[in-house]
Design a protein around this motif. Structure first.
Motif, PDB file in Angstrom:
ATOM      1  N   LEU A  68       1.000  -1.426  -0.243  1.00 52.85           N
ATOM      2  CA  LEU A  68       0.260   0.115   0.204  1.00 52.85           C
ATOM      3  C   LEU A  68       0.432   1.267   0.140  1.00 52.85           C
ATOM      4  O   LEU A  68       1.974   1.335   1.234  1.00 52.85           O
ATOM      5  CB  LEU A  68      -1.319  -0.130   1.247  1.00 52.85           C
ATOM      6  CG  LEU A  68      -1.693  -1.385   1.461  1.00 52.85           C
ATOM      7  CD1 LEU A  68      -2.641  -0.979   3.011  1.00 52.85           C
ATOM      8  CD2 LEU A  68      -2.534  -1.282   0.551  1.00 52.85           C
ATOM      9  N   LEU A  69       0.441   2.098  -0.841  1.00 53.60           N
ATOM     10  CA  LEU A  69       1.491   3.684  -1.136  1.00 53.60           C
ATOM     11  C   LEU A  69       0.889   4.172  -0.221  1.00 53.60           C
ATOM     12  O   LEU A  69      -0.036   3.442   1.139  1.00 53.60           O
ATOM     13  CB  LEU A  69       0.633   4.448  -2.207  1.00 53.60           C
ATOM     14  CG  LEU A  69       1.672   3.447  -3.042  1.00 53.60           C
ATOM     15  CD1 LEU A  69       0.903   4.272  -4.486  1.00 53.60           C
ATOM     16  CD2 LEU A  69       2.737   3.745  -3.482  1.00 53.60           C
ATOM     17  N   ASP A  70       0.212   5.977   0.299  1.00 54.47           N
ATOM     18  CA  ASP A  70       0.106   6.488   1.315  1.00 54.47           C
ATOM     19  C   ASP A  70       0.958   6.147   1.892  1.00 54.47           C
ATOM     20  O   ASP A  70       0.558   6.338   3.900  1.00 54.47           O
ATOM     21  CB  ASP A  70      -1.166   6.284   1.164  1.00 54.47           C
ATOM     22  CG  ASP A  70      -2.323   6.345   0.567  1.00 54.47           C
ATOM     23  OD1 ASP A  70      -2.147   6.532  -0.638  1.00 54.47           O
ATOM     24  OD2 ASP A  70      -3.111   5.832   0.566  1.00 54.47           O
ATOM     25  N   ASN A  71       2.191   5.849   2.331  1.00 50.15           N
ATOM     26  CA  ASN A  71       3.245   6.385   3.473  1.00 50.15           C
ATOM     27  C   ASN A  71       3.474   7.478   4.265  1.00 50.15           C
ATOM     28  O   ASN A  71       3.743   8.143   3.445  1.00 50.15           O
ATOM     29  CB  ASN A  71       4.210   5.495   3.090  1.00 50.15           C
ATOM     30  CG  ASN A  71       4.024   3.997   3.492  1.00 50.15           C
ATOM     31  OD1 ASN A  71       3.554   3.163   3.323  1.00 50.15           O
ATOM     32  ND2 ASN A  71       5.078   3.201   2.478  1.00 50.15           N
ATOM     33  N   PRO A  72       3.554   7.664   5.384  1.00 50.47           N
ATOM     34  CA  PRO A  72       3.696   9.470   5.649  1.00 50.47           C
ATOM     35  C   PRO A  72       5.375   9.373   5.870  1.00 50.47           C
ATOM     36  O   PRO A  72       6.265   8.416   5.231  1.00 50.47           O
ATOM     37  CB  PRO A  72       3.793   9.006   7.576  1.00 50.47           C
ATOM     38  CG  PRO A  72       4.006   7.564   7.213  1.00 50.47           C
ATOM     39  CD  PRO A  72       3.174   6.813   6.747  1.00 50.47           C
ATOM     40  N   LYS A 132      11.200   7.464  11.460  1.00 54.76           N
ATOM     41  CA  LYS A 132      10.408   7.623  12.987  1.00 54.76           C
ATOM     42  C   LYS A 132       9.670   6.493  13.429  1.00 54.76           C
ATOM     43  O   LYS A 132       9.997   7.012  14.525  1.00 54.76           O
ATOM     44  CB  LYS A 132       9.098   9.084  12.495  1.00 54.76           C
ATOM     45  CG  LYS A 132       9.341  10.244  11.833  1.00 54.76           C
ATOM     46  CD  LYS A 132       8.535  11.015  11.479  1.00 54.76           C
ATOM     47  CE  LYS A 132       8.293  12.691  11.268  1.00 54.76           C
ATOM     48  NZ  LYS A 132       6.957  12.947  10.491  1.00 54.76           N
ATOM     49  N   TYR A 133       9.447   5.934  13.017  1.00 53.66           N
ATOM     50  CA  TYR A 133       8.687   4.909  13.668  1.00 53.66           C
ATOM     51  C   TYR A 133       9.942   3.044  13.385  1.00 53.66           C
ATOM     52  O   TYR A 133       9.492   2.332  14.314  1.00 53.66           O
ATOM     53  CB  TYR A 133       8.092   3.949  12.696  1.00 53.66           C
ATOM     54  CG  TYR A 133       6.009   5.576  12.751  1.00 53.66           C
ATOM     55  CD1 TYR A 133       6.287   5.964  13.899  1.00 53.66           C
ATOM     56  CD2 TYR A 133       6.500   6.305  11.771  1.00 53.66           C
ATOM     57  CE1 TYR A 133       5.519   7.676  13.904  1.00 53.66           C
ATOM     58  CE2 TYR A 133       5.602   7.319  11.673  1.00 53.66           C
ATOM     59  CZ  TYR A 133       5.370   7.958  12.291  1.00 53.66           C
ATOM     60  OH  TYR A 133       4.358   9.392  12.856  1.00 53.66           O
ATOM     61  N   GLY A 134      10.841   3.064  12.425  1.00 50.72           N
ATOM     62  CA  GLY A 134      11.941   1.703  12.097  1.00 50.72           C
ATOM     63  C   GLY A 134      10.859   1.139  11.757  1.00 50.72           C
ATOM     64  O   GLY A 134      11.918  -0.550  11.639  1.00 50.72           O
ATOM     65  N   TRP A 135      10.195   1.181  10.996  1.00 51.38           N
ATOM     66  CA  TRP A 135       9.998   0.558   9.809  1.00 51.38           C
ATOM     67  C   TRP A 135       8.957   1.321   9.285  1.00 51.38           C
ATOM     68  O   TRP A 135       8.863   2.527   8.787  1.00 51.38           O
ATOM     69  CB  TRP A 135       8.668  -0.766   9.908  1.00 51.38           C
ATOM     70  CG  TRP A 135       6.889   0.648  11.225  1.00 51.38           C
ATOM     71  CD1 TRP A 135       6.953   0.539  12.185  1.00 51.38           C
ATOM     72  CD2 TRP A 135       6.145   0.507  10.534  1.00 51.38           C
ATOM     73  NE1 TRP A 135       5.944   1.574  12.418  1.00 51.38           N
ATOM     74  CE2 TRP A 135       5.296   1.250  11.426  1.00 51.38           C
ATOM     75  CE3 TRP A 135       5.453   0.341   8.677  1.00 51.38           C
ATOM     76  CZ2 TRP A 135       3.490   1.705  10.698  1.00 51.38           C
ATOM     77  CZ3 TRP A 135       4.037   0.718   9.103  1.00 51.38           C
ATOM     78  CH2 TRP A 135       3.410   2.044  10.088  1.00 51.38           C
ATOM     79  N   SER A 136       8.596   0.784   7.416  1.00 48.75           N
ATOM     80  CA  SER A 136       7.987   0.847   6.919  1.00 48.75           C
ATOM     81  C   SER A 136       7.585   0.317   5.200  1.00 48.75           C
ATOM     82  O   SER A 136       8.214  -0.985   5.609  1.00 48.75           O
ATOM     83  CB  SER A 136       9.147   1.884   5.739  1.00 48.75           C
ATOM     84  OG  SER A 136       8.535   2.390   4.480  1.00 48.75           O
ATOM     85  N   GLY A 137       6.280   0.618   5.257  1.00 50.69           N
ATOM     86  CA  GLY A 137       5.819  -0.632   4.645  1.00 50.69           C
ATOM     87  C   GLY A 137       4.595  -1.034   5.007  1.00 50.69           C
ATOM     88  O   GLY A 137       4.374  -1.184   5.740  1.00 50.69           O
ATOM     89  N   VAL A 138       3.557  -1.373   4.414  1.00 47.07           N
ATOM     90  CA  VAL A 138       2.197  -3.069   4.976  1.00 47.07           C
ATOM     91  C   VAL A 138       1.274  -3.100   3.568  1.00 47.07           C
ATOM     92  O   VAL A 138       1.152  -2.792   2.904  1.00 47.07           O
ATOM     93  CB  VAL A 138       1.628  -1.922   5.890  1.00 47.07           C
ATOM     94  CG1 VAL A 138       0.790  -0.908   5.530  1.00 47.07           C
ATOM     95  CG2 VAL A 138       0.513  -2.703   6.387  1.00 47.07           C
ATOM     96  N   TYR A 139       1.085  -4.359   4.038  1.00 46.71           N
ATOM     97  CA  TYR A 139       0.256  -4.828   2.719  1.00 46.71           C
ATOM     98  C   TYR A 139      -1.452  -4.661   3.027  1.00 46.71           C
ATOM     99  O   TYR A 139      -1.345  -4.427   4.485  1.00 46.71           O
ATOM    100  CB  TYR A 139       0.575  -6.646   2.785  1.00 46.71           C
ATOM    101  CG  TYR A 139       1.932  -6.544   2.128  1.00 46.71           C
ATOM    102  CD1 TYR A 139       1.876  -6.704   1.155  1.00 46.71           C
ATOM    103  CD2 TYR A 139       2.489  -7.801   2.983  1.00 46.71           C
ATOM    104  CE1 TYR A 139       2.738  -7.287   0.162  1.00 46.71           C
ATOM    105  CE2 TYR A 139       3.560  -8.550   1.845  1.00 46.71           C
ATOM    106  CZ  TYR A 139       3.679  -8.188   0.921  1.00 46.71           C
ATOM    107  OH  TYR A 139       5.522  -8.587   0.427  1.00 46.71           O
TER     108      TYR A 139
END
Length: 267
Positions: free
Chosen positions: A23-27, A33-40
């Protein structure tokens, strides 16, 4: 779906075509900032309908994540929103059977509008009122439904991820990072909400852990049963072997075997 990218698909053992995507729309600077990036997004099954058009639906296994079911009484909403009292909506599934008005749907995350636009012939997810983080936009997907038609809507909220399915004909997914987790029925015109079901949903990691623990306990019970079957035979055969050693005059070997047996049965 403008949020999906880098999709992948497999055919499972049931012959289902299962697709999932990033999914797009990542901050911005999410990893820093959060130590992770990206989500399904959720896994979807794809197939061709009898009319030759593509059909899609969330995989049926997602029902295993449901708990704490709430059945909302049927309601009619005219030109406004009706808040429904449900448990924490941070991770939930909402299923609605609606008789369409000009616009009919729900408000989730205290500002995200998810509805069928019968006038325009679209399924809509409007996140413009959900804050500036991510990609606020009003996204539309073709969905033919006239006023008075019956439509099934299924909405999933999993913290920042919101997915909506209109029957098995259309879907939209977006990410939202601001707002609470309230849920309201929404209508422009007069919408009949004939059936409204709400479930909280567990995390997928929680389900995996639950299945693992159940399988581990089952394996342990099977092992214990096997040990209970083996132990009497092993005990008898061991003493029979010691007797044979003593009869042959192998006293030292017999003593060593008895010592080892004592250590074994000590535990």
């Amino acid at each position: 779906d403008n949020t999906y990218f880098a999709s992948e698909a497999v055919v499972d053992h049931k012959g289902r075509q299962i697709m999932w995507a990033w999914l797009l729309d990542n901050p911005e600077q999410d990893f820093e900032k959060y130590g992770w990036s990206g989500v399904y997004g959720l896994p979807r099954t794809l197939w061709l309908g009898e009319d030759g058009d593509l059909r899609l639906a969330p995989v049926s296994e997602l029902k295993l994540l449901r708990y704490n079911h709430v059945e909302i009484p049927p309601a009619t909403v005219a030109d406004g929103a009706l808040k429904i009292e449900v448990p924490d909506g941070a991770a939930c599934e909402l299923h609605l059977l609606i008789k369409c008005a000009r616009r009919s749907g729900v408000l989730v995350r205290d500002g995200v509008m998810v509805y069928v636009d019968a006038e325009a012939g679209d399924l809509v997810m409007d996140t413009t009122g959900s804050g500036a983080i991510g990609r606020p936009a009003c996204e539309r997907a073709p969905f033919a439904a006239a006023e008075g038609d019956l439509v099934d809507l299924t909405v999933y909220v999993d913290h920042s991820v919101i997915e909506v399915y209109a029957g098995d004909r259309q879907a939209i997914c977006r990410r939202v990072f601001e707002g609470g987790y309230g849920v309201s029925l929404y209508s422009l015109g007069e919408t009949e909400f004939l059936k409204v079901d709400y479930w909280q949903i567990d995390t997928l990691n929680g389900l995996i852990q639950q299945v693992y623990e159940q399988r581990y306990l089952w394996q342990q019970s099977q092992l214990k049963q096997l040990q209970m079957q083996i132990t009497p035979h092993f005990f008898y055969n061991s003493f029979f072997a010691v007797r044979g050693m003593l009869e042959m005059g192998k006293t030292a070997t017999a003593i060593a075997m008895l010592e080892n047996m004592g250590k074994y049965f000590q535990f």
